[in-house]
Design an enzyme around this catalytic site. Sequence first.
Site, PDB file in Angstrom:
ATOM      1  N   ASP A  71       0.446  -1.411  -0.029  1.00 52.22           N
ATOM      2  CA  ASP A  71       0.028  -0.090  -0.307  1.00 52.22           C
ATOM      3  C   ASP A  71       0.776   0.992  -0.022  1.00 52.22           C
ATOM      4  O   ASP A  71       1.856   1.308   0.543  1.00 52.22           O
ATOM      5  CB  ASP A  71      -0.930  -0.208   1.088  1.00 52.22           C
ATOM      6  CG  ASP A  71      -2.534   1.262   0.830  1.00 52.22           C
ATOM      7  OD1 ASP A  71      -1.778   1.317   0.119  1.00 52.22           O
ATOM      8  OD2 ASP A  71      -2.710   1.655   2.056  1.00 52.22           O
TER       9      ASP A  71
ATOM     10  N   ASN B  14     -11.308  -1.734  -6.434  1.00 57.10           N
ATOM     11  CA  ASN B  14      -9.910  -1.220  -6.506  1.00 57.10           C
ATOM     12  C   ASN B  14     -10.340  -0.978  -8.826  1.00 57.10           C
ATOM     13  O   ASN B  14     -10.033  -0.269  -8.681  1.00 57.10           O
ATOM     14  CB  ASN B  14      -8.875  -1.748  -6.468  1.00 57.10           C
ATOM     15  CG  ASN B  14      -8.164  -1.497  -5.692  1.00 57.10           C
ATOM     16  OD1 ASN B  14      -7.153  -2.075  -4.892  1.00 57.10           O
ATOM     17  ND2 ASN B  14      -8.876  -0.091  -4.186  1.00 57.10           N
TER      18      ASN B  14
END
Length: 260
Positions: free
Chosen positions: A35, A84
């Site tokens: 991330d 996403n």
Amino acid sequence: MLTSLRNVAYALYTRRLRAQLDPANLPRHLAMVMDGNRRWARQMGFDDPRVGHRYGAEHLDEVLRWCAEAGIRHVTVFVASVDNVRKREAGEVGNLMRMIEQVVAERLARPASPWRVHLAGRLDVLPDTTRHALKLAEAATRDSDAEFHLNIAIGYDGREEIVNAFRSLLEEESRAGYGIDDIAQRLTADRISAHLYTGGQPDPDLVIRTSGERRLSGFLVWQAAYSELHFCDVYWPGFRKVDFLRALRSYAARNRRFGA
């Protein structure tokens, strides 16, 4: 001169950390939530934060080398969730998919790669070119003698994985002629686990998430039930070898209770 001293100090500290690790106390299976790519790019002053995806993809290659050096034979990386892929801006998703095709899939498919690729997620939500590149990497390594296994979680949702595992198990039992009462009696956690994307592999012992976020975001919901968690404040492209070794040191120092 100052830079050289820093490099020497870093190398010495890295060697010291590595020497402190007992191979018997390292994770067999390491999972990572990579991330912070865009935030890293902004921090570094790039005009287009999407460039962080390229640096992040390049960095995976380096981190996998660290894993191989440490003898960690199973690695799962969270590349992108279903949300996403479906909900982010099209240009950003397209850029991420190109990085996966050009950097991740291409390198893993090379004959010299020590990693056997396994795909985890809904490939149907990916662009055709990305799906094709990943399947080629998987096929190229399927019959190899690679001693390391890499699960690429892309188009992934942990709850959906569990639903799919149940569905697959029920269909298998039905084809074998079992009725609902028999299926209920035969149902076990191990039999469900065998139908997950990571079926046949050990559950992750350690999950690392970069960027300072303290959550798993649906990553390996079933498999990570008893995993140790390590949250690192640095963004993924800035995740250094010392950060990696510190995570392993932290893991080795813990008394694992497995829910007790």
